[in-house]
Design a protein around this motif. Structure first.
Motif, PDB file in Angstrom:
ATOM      1  N   VAL A  32       0.839  -1.196   0.000  1.00  0.00           N
ATOM      2  CA  VAL A  32       0.000   0.000   0.000  1.00  0.00           C
ATOM      3  C   VAL A  32       0.877   1.250   0.000  1.00  0.00           C
ATOM      4  N   ARG A  33       1.890   1.259   0.861  1.00  0.00           N
ATOM      5  CA  ARG A  33       2.820   2.395   0.921  1.00  0.00           C
ATOM      6  C   ARG A  33       3.517   2.618  -0.408  1.00  0.00           C
ATOM      7  N   ALA A  34       4.018   1.521  -1.018  1.00  0.00           N
ATOM      8  CA  ALA A  34       4.770   1.640  -2.271  1.00  0.00           C
ATOM      9  C   ALA A  34       3.892   2.152  -3.409  1.00  0.00           C
ATOM     10  N   SER A  35       2.688   1.590  -3.544  1.00  0.00           N
ATOM     11  CA  SER A  35       1.824   2.000  -4.662  1.00  0.00           C
ATOM     12  C   SER A  35       1.349   3.438  -4.494  1.00  0.00           C
ATOM     13  N   LEU A  36       1.064   3.862  -3.276  1.00  0.00           N
ATOM     14  CA  LEU A  36       0.646   5.252  -3.062  1.00  0.00           C
ATOM     15  C   LEU A  36       1.812   6.208  -3.310  1.00  0.00           C
ATOM     16  N   GLY A  37       2.993   5.872  -2.800  1.00  0.00           N
ATOM     17  CA  GLY A  37       4.172   6.716  -3.022  1.00  0.00           C
ATOM     18  C   GLY A  37       4.526   6.842  -4.489  1.00  0.00           C
ATOM     19  N   MET A  38       4.452   5.718  -5.223  1.00  0.00           N
ATOM     20  CA  MET A  38       4.771   5.753  -6.654  1.00  0.00           C
ATOM     21  C   MET A  38       3.717   6.526  -7.440  1.00  0.00           C
ATOM     22  N   THR A  39       2.447   6.420  -7.020  1.00  0.00           N
ATOM     23  CA  THR A  39       1.391   7.197  -7.684  1.00  0.00           C
ATOM     24  C   THR A  39       1.701   8.691  -7.622  1.00  0.00           C
ATOM     25  N   LEU A  40       2.058   9.169  -6.434  1.00  0.00           N
ATOM     26  CA  LEU A  40       2.350  10.592  -6.261  1.00  0.00           C
ATOM     27  C   LEU A  40       3.598  11.005  -7.027  1.00  0.00           C
ATOM     28  N   ALA A  41       4.679  10.215  -6.906  1.00  0.00           N
ATOM     29  CA  ALA A  41       5.958  10.606  -7.500  1.00  0.00           C
ATOM     30  C   ALA A  41       5.893  10.638  -9.018  1.00  0.00           C
ATOM     31  N   ILE A  42       5.318   9.599  -9.613  1.00  0.00           N
ATOM     32  CA  ILE A  42       5.298   9.530 -11.080  1.00  0.00           C
ATOM     33  C   ILE A  42       4.335  10.563 -11.653  1.00  0.00           C
ATOM     34  N   SER A  43       3.231  10.817 -10.976  1.00  0.00           N
ATOM     35  CA  SER A  43       2.321  11.871 -11.445  1.00  0.00           C
ATOM     36  C   SER A  43       3.009  13.231 -11.396  1.00  0.00           C
ATOM     37  N   LEU A  44       3.764  13.476 -10.323  1.00  0.00           N
ATOM     38  CA  LEU A  44       4.467  14.756 -10.182  1.00  0.00           C
ATOM     39  C   LEU A  44       5.581  14.923 -11.207  1.00  0.00           C
ATOM     40  N   MET A  45       6.126  13.820 -11.715  1.00  0.00           N
ATOM     41  CA  MET A  45       7.161  13.931 -12.756  1.00  0.00           C
ATOM     42  C   MET A  45       6.633  14.675 -13.982  1.00  0.00           C
ATOM     43  N   GLY A  46       5.361  14.508 -14.256  1.00  0.00           N
ATOM     44  CA  GLY A  46       4.772  15.215 -15.395  1.00  0.00           C
ATOM     45  C   GLY A  46       4.615  16.695 -15.157  1.00  0.00           C
ATOM     46  N   MET A  47       4.869  17.144 -13.921  1.00  0.00           N
ATOM     47  CA  MET A  47       4.766  18.564 -13.587  1.00  0.00           C
ATOM     48  C   MET A  47       6.115  19.173 -13.240  1.00  0.00           C
ATOM     49  N   ALA A  48       7.212  18.427 -13.450  1.00  0.00           N
ATOM     50  CA  ALA A  48       8.550  18.924 -13.109  1.00  0.00           C
ATOM     51  C   ALA A  48       8.861  20.191 -13.890  1.00  0.00           C
ATOM     52  N   GLY A  49       9.522  21.138 -13.208  1.00  0.00           N
ATOM     53  CA  GLY A  49       9.873  22.397 -13.854  1.00  0.00           C
ATOM     54  C   GLY A  49      11.300  22.458 -14.330  1.00  0.00           C
ATOM     55  N   ASN A  50      12.170  21.585 -13.799  1.00  0.00           N
ATOM     56  CA  ASN A  50      13.560  21.525 -14.224  1.00  0.00           C
ATOM     57  C   ASN A  50      14.107  20.122 -13.977  1.00  0.00           C
ATOM     58  N   VAL A  51      15.324  19.895 -14.448  1.00  0.00           N
ATOM     59  CA  VAL A  51      15.885  18.546 -14.392  1.00  0.00           C
ATOM     60  C   VAL A  51      16.199  18.116 -12.961  1.00  0.00           C
ATOM     61  N   TRP A  52      16.500  19.086 -12.087  1.00  0.00           N
ATOM     62  CA  TRP A  52      16.760  18.749 -10.688  1.00  0.00           C
ATOM     63  C   TRP A  52      15.516  18.156 -10.029  1.00  0.00           C
ATOM     64  N   GLN A  53      14.371  18.722 -10.329  1.00  0.00           N
ATOM     65  CA  GLN A  53      13.125  18.193  -9.778  1.00  0.00           C
ATOM     66  C   GLN A  53      12.853  16.779 -10.297  1.00  0.00           C
ATOM     67  N   LEU A  54      13.164  16.553 -11.569  1.00  0.00           N
ATOM     68  CA  LEU A  54      12.988  15.225 -12.149  1.00  0.00           C
ATOM     69  C   LEU A  54      13.861  14.194 -11.427  1.00  0.00           C
TER      70      LEU A  54
END
Length: 429
Positions: A98-120
């Motif tokens: 549960v922890r892994a799937s929720l954490g990955m959901t947030l992280a990968i979704s946020l990758m589509g909103m990265a503003g620079n390479v450091w955030q990625l």
């Protein structure tokens, strides 16, 4: 209350029969692992393009940042896998999924909103730190499945994981031209969110207060009686990934030497890389079933030996079809290793420490996954590409001999017996 003797008897019985929900848990873990691996690997085809979109313009810098972003996940995952495994032993394996799937959901979704390479890069690190659904599924399935079906079940799960590694890049190549790179990350996050819902609603893990107490009291490395089989499996997992990945950096260059038409090099290289994965997908559950019947150690030693021998002719191929066939056969041979490694650890470690030791196994595999391309590229560039195949062959044959020498002697007469030092008191499933 249940007496100590009856509790030990009940614990040993549970370890043999597994959870009554093990088939359902296997099905959900299979779908969830496939889904999360697809979401994790679909960025491979467009990662350099996304790095450029985030403001990196120099070609060398694009390649460098793409490598850093890709490797960050594996580095972070290797560091925390034993920790998550240990926490899973204490607080439950379902909670880790549960922890892994929720954490990955947030992280990968946020990758589509990265503003620079450091955030990625930071988000890729976070995926490694918070993720681990597939490895967590291995722990859950290994500890909840009846022992005489464990290698088969783990083989089925391994096939799903490897299929995700094949399908992910294909989807990653097809989606961005249609919906765009950033939207592709959101789709991937949505896929993992579905896995999160399925995990939290459908997976049933039987609670074990005795295991929780034992994990808190000891667990981990010091709970193991005979450590030799476990050390052998950690080394085998690292060797397996090293053997798979040491060839990857040189495949395209090697293919270019034997393919006369330059325009076909990329396509044939992709087929060569996929051939081994396809072979592993086809053989994993079958070799796991064979291991359940004849014992894990003969399958492990035999698979390493056959793969080592198949590497020798790969150094001397004269046409692409020869390399494709040999890589496919090598994949068939190696397909059963991951489920057998997990099954041997499951049989050799008390349930109170299974998660942390399987976490160490995942870490050792990540080490091989990182070291393989580095050393393979170095040897291929400075000594010659045939030396990569031959050197890896020697390592695999040595690994086969080592695994055979350290196998528990009771495994020769009783494939399903636990390793020395694993008593009924320890097997508190």
């Amino acid at each position: 209350m249940m007496s100590s003797e009856n509790r030990s008897h009940f614990s040993a019985s549970c370890s043999k029969t597994g959870s009554i929900y093990w088939k359902r848990n296997l099905a959900i873990s299979l779908v969830g692992s496939f889904t999360t691996i697809v979401a994790m690997t679909l960025l491979l085809p467009f990662l350099p393009l996304y790095v450029e979109e985030l403001g990196v313009k120099d070609h060398a810098a694009i390649v460098q940042w793409s490598g850093i972003a890709y490797g960050a996940t594996f580095l972070a995952a290797a560091l925390v896998a034993p920790i998550w495994g240990r926490l899973g032993d204490i607080y439950g394996r379902k909670l880790m999924l549960v922890r892994a799937s929720l954490g990955m959901t947030l992280a990968i979704s946020l990758m589509g909103m990265a503003g620079n390479v450091w955030q990625l890069v930071a988000l890729r690190l976070f995926v490694g730190l918070a993720g681990g659904y597939a490895s967590g599924s291995m722990v859950l399935v290994a500890t909840q499945t009846p022992k005489d079906r464990s290698a088969w079940a783990l083989g089925v799960l391994s096939s799903g994981i490897m299929a995700g590694n094949l399908v992910g890049p294909l989807i990653g190549g097809a989606l961005p031209p249609i919906i765009g790179i950033r939207a592709t990350f959101l789709v991937a996050g949505g896929m993992i969110f579905l896995a999160f819902l399925a995990t939290i609603l459908l997976i049933k893990e039987e609670k074990s207060p005795a295991r929780k107490q034992a994990a808190k009291a000891s667990g981990g490395w010091k709970s193991i009686g005979d450590k030799r089989p476990v050390i052998a499996m950690l080394a085998t997992g690292m060797l397996l990934m090293f053997a798979n990945m040491s060839i990857e950096p040189i495949i395209t260059v090697y293919v270019a030497q034997i393919v006369p038409v330059a325009d076909q090099v990329t396509m044939i290289s992709g087929i060569v890389m996929s051939a081994a994965a396809l072979g592993s997908i086809l053989s994993a559950s079958r070799l796991g079933k064979l291991a359940d019947r004849i014992g894990h150690w003969p399958v492990i030693s035999g698979a390493l030996a056959v793969a080592g021998l198949l590497l020798i002719p790969q150094a001397f191929v004269t046409s692409s079809w020869q390399l494709i066939v040999l890589r496919f056969l090598m994949g068939l041979a190696l397909g059963g290793l991951l489920p057998c490694i997990a099954a041997v650890i499951r049989h050799s470690v008390p349930d109170s420490g299974a998660g942390s030791i399987l976490g160490l196994s995942i870490s050792s595999q990540y080490i091989g996954q990182v070291a393989g391309p580095v050393l393979g590229g170095f040897v291929g560039g400075h000594i010659g590409m045939p030396a990569v195949f031959l050197g890896t062959s020697v390592l695999l044959l040595g690994g086969a001999a080592y695994a055979w020498m350290v196998r528990p002697r009771d495994a020769e007469t009783n494939p399903q017996s636990a390793s020395p030092g694993t008593s009924a008191d320890q097997l508190d499933a």
